[in-house]
Design a protein around this motif. Structure first.
Motif, PDB file in Angstrom:
ATOM      1  N   LEU A 102     -19.138 -69.306  31.106  1.00 49.81           N
ATOM      2  CA  LEU A 102     -18.596 -68.452  31.831  1.00 49.81           C
ATOM      3  C   LEU A 102     -17.078 -67.667  32.296  1.00 49.81           C
ATOM      4  CD1 LEU A 102     -17.071 -71.174  33.937  1.00 49.81           C
ATOM      5  CD2 LEU A 102     -15.502 -71.287  32.293  1.00 49.81           C
ATOM      6  N   VAL A 103     -16.817 -67.404  30.657  1.00 47.98           N
ATOM      7  CA  VAL A 103     -15.665 -66.884  30.273  1.00 47.98           C
ATOM      8  C   VAL A 103     -16.603 -65.304  30.457  1.00 47.98           C
ATOM      9  CG1 VAL A 103     -14.541 -65.603  28.045  1.00 47.98           C
ATOM     10  CG2 VAL A 103     -14.967 -67.890  28.105  1.00 47.98           C
ATOM     11  N   ARG A 104     -17.694 -65.435  30.196  1.00 46.20           N
ATOM     12  CA  ARG A 104     -18.332 -63.714  30.455  1.00 46.20           C
ATOM     13  C   ARG A 104     -18.166 -63.319  32.074  1.00 46.20           C
ATOM     14  NH1 ARG A 104     -22.312 -64.149  25.758  1.00 46.20           N
ATOM     15  NH2 ARG A 104     -21.195 -63.325  24.428  1.00 46.20           N
ATOM     16  N   THR A 105     -18.303 -64.744  32.899  1.00 46.44           N
ATOM     17  CA  THR A 105     -18.414 -64.682  33.940  1.00 46.44           C
ATOM     18  C   THR A 105     -17.282 -63.950  34.872  1.00 46.44           C
ATOM     19  OG1 THR A 105     -21.094 -65.875  34.318  1.00 46.44           O
ATOM     20  CG2 THR A 105     -19.194 -65.591  36.542  1.00 46.44           C
ATOM     21  N   ILE A 106     -16.862 -64.194  34.214  1.00 54.70           N
ATOM     22  CA  ILE A 106     -14.711 -64.704  34.575  1.00 54.70           C
ATOM     23  C   ILE A 106     -14.996 -63.063  34.165  1.00 54.70           C
ATOM     24  CG2 ILE A 106     -12.254 -64.665  34.043  1.00 54.70           C
ATOM     25  CD1 ILE A 106     -13.218 -67.988  33.840  1.00 54.70           C
ATOM     26  N   CYS A 107     -14.353 -62.804  33.100  1.00 55.49           N
ATOM     27  CA  CYS A 107     -14.690 -60.981  32.338  1.00 55.49           C
ATOM     28  C   CYS A 107     -15.233 -60.063  33.473  1.00 55.49           C
ATOM     29  CB  CYS A 107     -15.255 -60.873  30.652  1.00 55.49           C
ATOM     30  SG  CYS A 107     -14.248 -61.318  30.195  1.00 55.49           S
ATOM     31  N   ALA A 108     -16.545 -60.372  34.211  1.00 56.06           N
ATOM     32  CA  ALA A 108     -17.384 -59.550  34.850  1.00 56.06           C
ATOM     33  C   ALA A 108     -16.940 -59.040  36.231  1.00 56.06           C
ATOM     34  CB  ALA A 108     -19.064 -60.092  34.639  1.00 56.06           C
ATOM     35  N   ILE A 109     -16.311 -60.329  36.878  1.00 54.62           N
ATOM     36  CA  ILE A 109     -15.181 -60.521  37.884  1.00 54.62           C
ATOM     37  C   ILE A 109     -14.420 -59.374  38.096  1.00 54.62           C
ATOM     38  CG2 ILE A 109     -14.021 -61.986  39.367  1.00 54.62           C
ATOM     39  CD1 ILE A 109     -16.461 -64.374  39.218  1.00 54.62           C
ATOM     40  N   LEU A 110     -13.476 -59.827  36.550  1.00 53.00           N
ATOM     41  CA  LEU A 110     -12.377 -58.307  36.809  1.00 53.00           C
ATOM     42  C   LEU A 110     -12.095 -57.726  36.830  1.00 53.00           C
ATOM     43  CD1 LEU A 110     -10.155 -61.201  34.281  1.00 53.00           C
ATOM     44  CD2 LEU A 110      -9.518 -60.365  36.706  1.00 53.00           C
ATOM     45  N   ASP A 111     -13.682 -57.098  35.480  1.00 49.03           N
ATOM     46  CA  ASP A 111     -14.168 -55.624  35.653  1.00 49.03           C
ATOM     47  C   ASP A 111     -14.475 -55.423  36.984  1.00 49.03           C
ATOM     48  OD1 ASP A 111     -14.096 -55.617  32.671  1.00 49.03           O
ATOM     49  OD2 ASP A 111     -16.165 -56.227  32.758  1.00 49.03           O
ATOM     50  N   ALA A 112     -14.927 -56.027  38.022  1.00 49.21           N
ATOM     51  CA  ALA A 112     -15.017 -55.305  39.625  1.00 49.21           C
ATOM     52  C   ALA A 112     -14.174 -55.145  40.225  1.00 49.21           C
ATOM     53  CB  ALA A 112     -16.478 -56.602  40.245  1.00 49.21           C
TER      54      ALA A 112
END
Length: 174
Positions: A84-94
């Motif tokens: 979940l945390v990695r998914t949120i980080c990827a969304i923020l990266d985008a």
């Protein structure tokens, strides 16, 4: 003699989620350039229910639920915390890229709370079979909406962050 309908739900998330909870902590710490705390190795599993799906299920239970019945409202979106945390980080990266690196670089594993449950989940079979309800938002869609809401509503969460202890999670570095 009251016509009561009971509901229980899995972990809710979405707009206005109080900043001390996991998803807002991840978003806000990432944006602030602070460590993103993850308990243990991030293996704890949670079922995530987007708040608007929960509201829809509550209304359906109120309108069509059998008095005296209990309905479990689950998101059918189980995820390990680290995923979940990695998914949120990827969304923020985008959506709001850092000048260098990824928000995932800020993840810090911290000591888990004593007695912390390894898994939270709920069986929504009854509400699905009796009332025909299923969640309409996947965890990926809900996280996209939630991250965007936080990006668009900084005055709301900034005022809350100024209060002592808000946005902090328990634990120390592992």
């Amino acid at each position: 003699g009251l016509p009561v309908v009971l509901t229980n739900c899995s972990n809710n998330y979405g707009p206005y989620h109080f900043p001390e909870k996991l998803i807002p902590v991840v978003i806000l710490n990432a944006l602030a350039g602070r460590e993103i705390p993850v308990y243990g190795a991030g293996e704890n599993v949670r079922d995530w229910l987007y708040v608007e799906d929960h509201a829809d299920a509550l209304l359906l239970a109120l309108e069509k639920g059998a008095p005296g019945r209990s309905y479990n409202i689950g998101g059918e979106n189980e995820r390990r915390n680290i995923d979940l945390v990695r998914t949120i980080c990827a969304i923020l990266d985008a959506r709001r890229p850092k000048p260098a690196g990824s928000y995932a670089d800020q993840i810090a594993f911290v000591t888990d709370r004593p007695g912390h449950d390894a898994r939270y989940a709920i069986d929504p079979t009854r509400i699905r079979e009796e009332l025909g309800w299923r969640p309409s938002v996947t965890v990926e869609e809900g996280l996209e909406k939630t991250v965007q809401w936080y990006l668009d509503n900084e005055p709301w969460w900034r005022a809350l962050q100024d209060r002592q202890g808000v946005g902090e999670r328990l634990g120390v570095k592992a």
